[in-house]
Design a protein around this motif. Sequence first.
Motif: not given
Length: 263
Positions: A11, A53, A55-56, A61, A76
């Motif tokens: 991530l 960040w 996200d999956r 990521s 996560d």
Amino acid sequence: MPFAEHGGVSLYYETDGPTKHDTVAFIEDVGYGAWQWGWQHAAIAGPFESLVWDDRGTGRSDAPIGPYSVSEMAADLDAVLADHSLRKVHLVGAGLGGMIALQYAMNYSRAKTLTLIGTAAAGSRLSPGVRDELLAEKTPDALHESLRPVVSENAYKTGLEDLVEWRLEDDASLDAQRAQFEAMERFDVSDNLYEITIPSLIIHGTDDGVFPVDAGQELADGLPRGELRTFEDAPHLVHIERSKEVNDELLEFLEANAETTIR
């Protein structure tokens, strides 16, 4: 470039601003990359540390094969916050990101405040048919057309070339979009909102075509410390189209609930 890991999923995240101040973590809406927070980043980084960040399934990521769940994505997020050694953090989420923030506040203890933009307490509040309008192959024409339900008519007519370019680079693939939508549609904490007792700001456009403004009102009513701010005639991406007004509300809320963060 920092990466955290959860369950074998890498991530990506990045931070900006002074680490001695409170941290504000931004959580993406369904399918979108971190580009969507560009309008808030400039306002936040300085008075606060910002953390953005992927996200999956999005950006840098990993994109594991689904199914995904909101609980899994909240885990996560916890891996990212732990990797950055945060004990407390302000969470700002839009759409699916707001749902991840809600789930995170129920499952973990790091959340200090929540700001929930165009969010609902249950995926069943998604406007009928809008899922099919938002899902898009990663081609310029498809990504442009799929912005129609989330922006105003005037904004759509401008062409939105920058947004399409950023989406081509950072957004989730069609398979990952589907996995994120399925997670969102299964989500429901409407009967458990009373458990979330931290200060919560709910921001909603009255012309939101993804989650109706009534869903924002229900969310504010269900949260013990929920405050609703509506923006007249604003679409789902209210934090982009009405960024100055939204940033003013966000900064006022954060400053009222801020203190120096001790690492």
